[in-house]
Design a protein around this motif. Structure first.
Motif, PDB file in Angstrom:
ATOM      1  N   GLY A   1       0.837  -1.189   0.000  1.00  0.00           N
ATOM      2  CA  GLY A   1       0.000   0.000   0.000  1.00  0.00           C
ATOM      3  C   GLY A   1       0.872   1.239   0.000  1.00  0.00           C
ATOM      4  N   GLN A   2       0.486   2.235   0.753  1.00  0.00           N
ATOM      5  CA  GLN A   2       1.248   3.477   0.782  1.00  0.00           C
ATOM      6  C   GLN A   2       2.669   3.227   1.278  1.00  0.00           C
ATOM      7  OE1 GLN A   2      -1.186   5.645   3.762  1.00  0.00           O
ATOM      8  NE2 GLN A   2       0.647   5.690   5.026  1.00  0.00           N
ATOM      9  N   GLY A   3       3.604   4.041   0.805  1.00  0.00           N
ATOM     10  CA  GLY A   3       4.990   3.873   1.197  1.00  0.00           C
ATOM     11  C   GLY A   3       5.691   2.837   0.338  1.00  0.00           C
ATOM     12  N   ARG A   4       6.911   2.517   0.733  1.00  0.00           N
ATOM     13  CA  ARG A   4       7.711   1.526   0.003  1.00  0.00           C
ATOM     14  C   ARG A   4       8.393   0.601   0.997  1.00  0.00           C
ATOM     15  NH1 ARG A   4      12.198   3.789  -3.027  1.00  0.00           N
ATOM     16  NH2 ARG A   4      12.386   5.150  -1.193  1.00  0.00           N
ATOM     17  N   ARG A   5       8.487  -0.663   0.600  1.00  0.00           N
ATOM     18  CA  ARG A   5       9.197  -1.648   1.424  1.00  0.00           C
ATOM     19  C   ARG A   5      10.114  -2.476   0.522  1.00  0.00           C
ATOM     20  NH1 ARG A   5       6.269  -5.255   5.506  1.00  0.00           N
ATOM     21  NH2 ARG A   5       8.165  -4.865   6.704  1.00  0.00           N
ATOM     22  N   ARG A   6      11.268  -2.799   1.041  1.00  0.00           N
ATOM     23  CA  ARG A   6      12.202  -3.667   0.332  1.00  0.00           C
ATOM     24  C   ARG A   6      11.994  -5.086   0.820  1.00  0.00           C
ATOM     25  NH1 ARG A   6      18.773  -4.050   1.282  1.00  0.00           N
ATOM     26  NH2 ARG A   6      19.171  -5.687  -0.290  1.00  0.00           N
ATOM     27  N   TRP A   7      11.845  -5.994  -0.126  1.00  0.00           N
ATOM     28  CA  TRP A   7      11.631  -7.399   0.206  1.00  0.00           C
ATOM     29  C   TRP A   7      12.743  -8.255  -0.390  1.00  0.00           C
ATOM     30  CZ3 TRP A   7       8.274  -9.570   3.515  1.00  0.00           C
ATOM     31  CH2 TRP A   7       7.216  -8.774   3.970  1.00  0.00           C
ATOM     32  N   ARG A   8      13.220  -9.175   0.416  1.00  0.00           N
ATOM     33  CA  ARG A   8      14.188 -10.171  -0.027  1.00  0.00           C
ATOM     34  C   ARG A   8      13.586 -11.550   0.201  1.00  0.00           C
ATOM     35  NH1 ARG A   8      18.052 -10.770   3.136  1.00  0.00           N
ATOM     36  NH2 ARG A   8      19.670 -11.413   1.691  1.00  0.00           N
ATOM     37  N   VAL A   9      13.749 -12.430  -0.782  1.00  0.00           N
ATOM     38  CA  VAL A   9      13.253 -13.808  -0.692  1.00  0.00           C
ATOM     39  C   VAL A   9      14.400 -14.741  -1.048  1.00  0.00           C
ATOM     40  CG1 VAL A   9      11.519 -15.473  -1.449  1.00  0.00           C
ATOM     41  CG2 VAL A   9      10.967 -13.016  -1.420  1.00  0.00           C
ATOM     42  N   GLY A  10      14.554 -15.806  -0.277  1.00  0.00           N
ATOM     43  CA  GLY A  10      15.618 -16.766  -0.524  1.00  0.00           C
ATOM     44  C   GLY A  10      15.095 -18.101  -1.003  1.00  0.00           C
ATOM     45  N   PRO A  11      15.983 -19.007  -1.365  1.00  0.00           N
ATOM     46  CA  PRO A  11      15.567 -20.340  -1.809  1.00  0.00           C
ATOM     47  C   PRO A  11      15.192 -21.224  -0.626  1.00  0.00           C
ATOM     48  CG  PRO A  11      17.944 -20.207  -1.780  1.00  0.00           C
ATOM     49  CD  PRO A  11      17.457 -18.834  -1.412  1.00  0.00           C
ATOM     50  N   LYS A  12      14.440 -22.269  -0.922  1.00  0.00           N
ATOM     51  CA  LYS A  12      14.165 -23.268   0.112  1.00  0.00           C
ATOM     52  C   LYS A  12      15.474 -23.914   0.549  1.00  0.00           C
ATOM     53  CE  LYS A  12       9.421 -24.794  -0.758  1.00  0.00           C
ATOM     54  NZ  LYS A  12       8.583 -25.975  -1.064  1.00  0.00           N
ATOM     55  N   GLY A  13      15.499 -24.343   1.805  1.00  0.00           N
ATOM     56  CA  GLY A  13      16.704 -24.989   2.302  1.00  0.00           C
ATOM     57  C   GLY A  13      16.636 -25.182   3.797  1.00  0.00           C
ATOM     58  N   ASP A  14      17.728 -25.631   4.365  1.00  0.00           N
ATOM     59  CA  ASP A  14      17.835 -25.798   5.812  1.00  0.00           C
ATOM     60  C   ASP A  14      18.478 -24.546   6.393  1.00  0.00           C
ATOM     61  OD1 ASP A  14      16.772 -28.383   5.786  1.00  0.00           O
ATOM     62  OD2 ASP A  14      18.726 -29.250   5.284  1.00  0.00           O
ATOM     63  N   TYR A  15      17.761 -23.902   7.301  1.00  0.00           N
ATOM     64  CA  TYR A  15      18.243 -22.656   7.877  1.00  0.00           C
ATOM     65  C   TYR A  15      18.257 -22.755   9.400  1.00  0.00           C
ATOM     66  CZ  TYR A  15      17.559 -20.661   3.231  1.00  0.00           C
ATOM     67  OH  TYR A  15      17.626 -20.406   1.882  1.00  0.00           O
ATOM     68  N   GLN A  16      19.144 -22.019  10.001  1.00  0.00           N
ATOM     69  CA  GLN A  16      19.274 -22.027  11.454  1.00  0.00           C
ATOM     70  C   GLN A  16      18.251 -21.079  12.072  1.00  0.00           C
ATOM     71  OE1 GLN A  16      23.235 -21.204  12.869  1.00  0.00           O
ATOM     72  NE2 GLN A  16      22.600 -21.044  15.016  1.00  0.00           N
ATOM     73  N   GLU A  17      17.504 -21.583  13.032  1.00  0.00           N
ATOM     74  CA  GLU A  17      16.502 -20.766  13.695  1.00  0.00           C
ATOM     75  C   GLU A  17      17.171 -19.742  14.611  1.00  0.00           C
ATOM     76  OE1 GLU A  17      14.133 -23.713  15.649  1.00  0.00           O
ATOM     77  OE2 GLU A  17      12.765 -23.895  13.953  1.00  0.00           O
ATOM     78  N   ALA A  18      16.453 -18.648  14.851  1.00  0.00           N
ATOM     79  CA  ALA A  18      17.002 -17.588  15.690  1.00  0.00           C
ATOM     80  C   ALA A  18      15.886 -16.965  16.525  1.00  0.00           C
ATOM     81  CB  ALA A  18      17.665 -16.515  14.821  1.00  0.00           C
TER      82      ALA A  18
END
Length: 382
Positions: A135-152
């Motif tokens: 909607g209003q404003g701007r946001r930067r989005w990053r998307v990565g590939p599926k995989g095994d990632y470390q939880e945080a």
């Protein structure tokens, strides 16, 4: 009224459950259906699920609503989230209506986010499909590939991970849509005060289906029979061995329950129609009576379906309607009304068709109206 500016059929064939994608101006000339002040107002309501996500000096914090005020709302690193806003705000419901061509048994809700610069919820992974409408404003989005990632940061409940390498890195403008299938890590970062809308689709897990169906079998008192096999023989040489024939027979006992199509179809309709979020259910006072409701609809009264009402049916068995975890058997001769009840937002006298002449139908419709599933409109929609 919001309308797609892209081919939904091509999108489904190419991306649904397959790959994330950016749809530039998927909703062209986009006007926000809600104002930031209204988002804050919803977050102050007792029955509405909301949370404020902030980050200071690398430490993430989550505060759950309802909130008393926002006098000290942070100027940066903050995001206010309201779940199921389509249940409570007419404008957000209109946005949800743009997505009704997708299977509605999967539809979860519209989550609205108001974000300050550098606000977000960090890198995380969701297990559902989501369309993020800017909607209003701007946001930067990053998307990565599926995989095994470390939880945080497990204590926050944000499903965060430590990070990922981006396959999509884009700034969304008003009207742009980012689609993310389940399992793809992603992160949004706010560039300027912003509104965004997440239209989510959530499918059940196999174990949820199995557990729920087992509960239904117990409620129905079905399968209350013991293993019985008169042809059983002695096992003098190996009495402790589990005979494959015995196991096959027990498997047949279980499969007989699983293959009970009548029970299974009623159960799945009730299961999938259960409410996933609080609803704005209002019971009329005084309650309607069948005769008075019929007379009012003859005089032009129109009914509107409650936003978020999960109403489904089996295409090959339209005499049954499923709403909020219950099944209703329509009177004989009213089956043609079922698709209209479940697929359409409004019901008027013309919509009812032959059902209007069935005396057994009116107590059922009156029950639904008195429960708040449908409510009368002061003016019929154009």
């Amino acid at each position: 009224m919001y309308q797609f500016q892209f081919s939904l059929a091509e999108f489904m064939a190419t991306h649904w459950h397959q790959s994330p994608t950016v749809i530039r101006q998927g909703l062209a000339d986009f006007d926000d259906p809600i104002e930031p002040e209204e988002v804050a107002g919803l977050a102050m309501e007792e029955d509405i699920d909301s949370r404020l996500v902030t980050q200071a000096d690398g430490k993430w914090q989550v505060a759950n609503g309802p909130f008393e005020h926002f006098d000290d709302f942070p100027e940066t690193h903050a995001q206010l989230v309201v779940q199921a806003a389509n249940h409570w705000h007419l404008g957000v419901r209109e946005l949800a209506d743009a997505f009704t061509s997708l299977p509605q048994w999967l539809f979860d809700d519209v989550m609205v986010c108001y974000s300050q610069p550098q606000g977000g919820v960090g890198p995380h992974i969701d297990q559902y499909d989501v369309f993020i409408v800017q909607g209003q404003g701007r946001r930067r989005w990053r998307v990565g590939p599926k995989g095994d990632y470390q939880e945080a940061n497990l204590d926050t409940g944000l499903k965060q991970i430590t990070g990922f390498d981006a396959i999509i890195d884009v700034v969304l403008e008003p009207g742009d849509i980012l689609y993310i299938p389940p399992g793809f890590p992603h992160e949004g970062d706010t560039l300027e005060p912003s509104l965004s809308y997440s239209i989510g689709y959530r499918s059940p897990k196999a174990r949820e289906l199995l557990s729920s169906y087992a509960d239904q079998v117990i409620v129905d008192e079905a399968g209350d029979n013991h293993f019985h096999w008169p042809a059983m023989s002695a096992q003098p040489d190996a009495p402790a061995a589990l005979d494959p024939q015995h196991l096959a027979q027990m498997d047949e006992m279980m499969m007989a329950l699983m293959h009970d199509e009548t029970r299974k179809k009623r159960w799945i309709g009730e299961f999938l129609s259960q409410a996933r979020h609080e609803l704005d259910l209002l019971s009329p006072d005084p309650q309607w009576q069948p005769d008075s409701l019929k007379a009012a609809m003859q005089d032009g009264l129109c009914l509107e379906k409650l936003s978020g009402l999960r109403a489904f049916y089996h295409a090959d068995q339209p005499e049954m309607v499923f709403m909020l975890g219950e099944s209703f058997d329509l009177p004989e001769g009213c089956e043609s009304l079922t698709p209209k009840l479940c697929n359409q937002r409004f019901v008027d006298w013309e919509t009812l068709g032959k059902a209007a002449d069935n005396s057994l139908f009116w107590p059922m419709l009156t029950l639904w109206v008195n429960r708040g599933y449908w409510y009368p409109l002061e003016e019929a929609p154009e």
